[in-house]
Design a protein around this motif. Structure first.
Motif, PDB file in Angstrom:
ATOM      1  N   ARG A 211       0.797  -1.111  -0.079  1.00 60.41           N
ATOM      2  CA  ARG A 211      -0.148  -0.004  -0.002  1.00 60.41           C
ATOM      3  C   ARG A 211       1.069   1.208   0.087  1.00 60.41           C
ATOM      4  NH1 ARG A 211      -2.649  -1.208   4.051  1.00 60.41           N
ATOM      5  NH2 ARG A 211      -4.646  -1.731   3.426  1.00 60.41           N
TER       6      ARG A 211
ATOM      7  N   GLU B  21      -4.878   0.970  -2.793  1.00 60.56           N
ATOM      8  CA  GLU B  21      -5.815  -0.269  -2.267  1.00 60.56           C
ATOM      9  C   GLU B  21      -5.959  -1.406  -3.163  1.00 60.56           C
ATOM     10  OE1 GLU B  21      -7.008  -0.219   0.701  1.00 60.56           O
ATOM     11  OE2 GLU B  21      -5.982   1.750   0.894  1.00 60.56           O
TER      12      GLU B  21
ATOM     13  N   ALA C 159      -2.427  -3.293  -2.221  1.00 60.45           N
ATOM     14  CA  ALA C 159      -2.764  -4.057  -0.838  1.00 60.45           C
ATOM     15  C   ALA C 159      -3.602  -5.311  -0.952  1.00 60.45           C
ATOM     16  CB  ALA C 159      -3.462  -3.147   0.141  1.00 60.45           C
TER      17      ALA C 159
END
Length: 243
Positions: free
Chosen positions: A123, A218, A221
């Protein structure tokens, strides 16, 4: 990673060791096992290692001698001499720096740490404005990992994960991920290396790197989390049979 002394320092930088020799052994052995100093590559000079690790040259010399006895490095004389990592790194050794107790409990502990450290690293890396050199290094390491044969795959896999940790912008994170990768690899050594799983892992790596390069934190991640959970499921499936 490009293999410069600065990058090697990120991995082997030491907090003040309680036992200088053992700490030096751990950092050097990790750097070799995780591919930061690859087969055939030369270690930094003793004086440089001593400065990086904040230990004496005698301590470095003793640690290197132990690594040589264990078959990890070889010394060469002459104009282009030095201490080099052997071409074929031992698969098993009496030198054990991980301390891992292999089994499902270890899988769960390692997986939790990976969620915390590696998902966050992906991230943060995706959220940074990476330089052209950083982007090129990430692409190069991904290509090496994706095109690697089975014997080299884990070393290059570790190098990719460590580079992502470095690209997070936190130098303190790299040694933590290095310790974690040592434990991950110890677990992976206990299960078969299957081609379909390697192909799946390569595809997940590509998704992680694509999200980082596109600046989508995001997505990076989520892709890393999917990768970690896939590895954990595989490890649970194989290791639970032995408990």
């Amino acid at each position: 990673m490009t293999g410069s002394s600065d990058e090697i320092e990120l991995l082997i930088r030491a907090v003040r060791p309680t036992n200088a020799y053992e700490e030096t052994m751990q950092r050097l052995l990790q750097s070799i096992r995780l591919g930061m100093i690859g087969p055939g590559e030369r270690l930094p000079a003793e004086r440089d290692l001593a400065t990086m690790l904040k230990v004496s040259r005698d301590t470095v010399r003793e640690a290197i001698a132990t690594l040589a006895d264990a078959g990890y490095v070889v010394s060469r004389r002459g104009r282009y001499g030095g201490t080099f990592v052997v071409d074929a790194i031992p698969l098993d050794s009496a030198l054990d720096v991980s301390g891992a107790r292999l089994g499902v409990a270890e899988v769960e502990d390692v997986t939790t740490l990976r969620r915390v450290l590696e998902v966050g690293a992906a991230r943060e890396a995706a959220g940074r404005d990476l330089s052209a050199d950083e982007r090129a290094a990430l692409t190069h390491v991904l290509e090496e990992c994706s095109g690697s044969a089975s014997p080299d795959h884990r070393r290059l896999d570790s190098r990719l994960h460590l580079l992502i940790a470095e690209l997070s912008g936190s130098t303190s994170l790299v040694p933590l991920v290095a310790n974690l990768r040592t434990r991950v690899n110890a677990l992976l050594e206990e299960i078969p290396m299957l081609k379909p799983n390697l192909a799946h892992s390569d595809a997940q790596h590509e998704a992680i790197v694509a999200a980082i390069l596109a600046g989508r934190p995001e997505s990076a991640a989520e892709a890393m989390l999917e990768h970690i959970e896939g590895s954990a499921a595989l490890l649970r499936g194989f290791l639970s049979r032995h408990e």
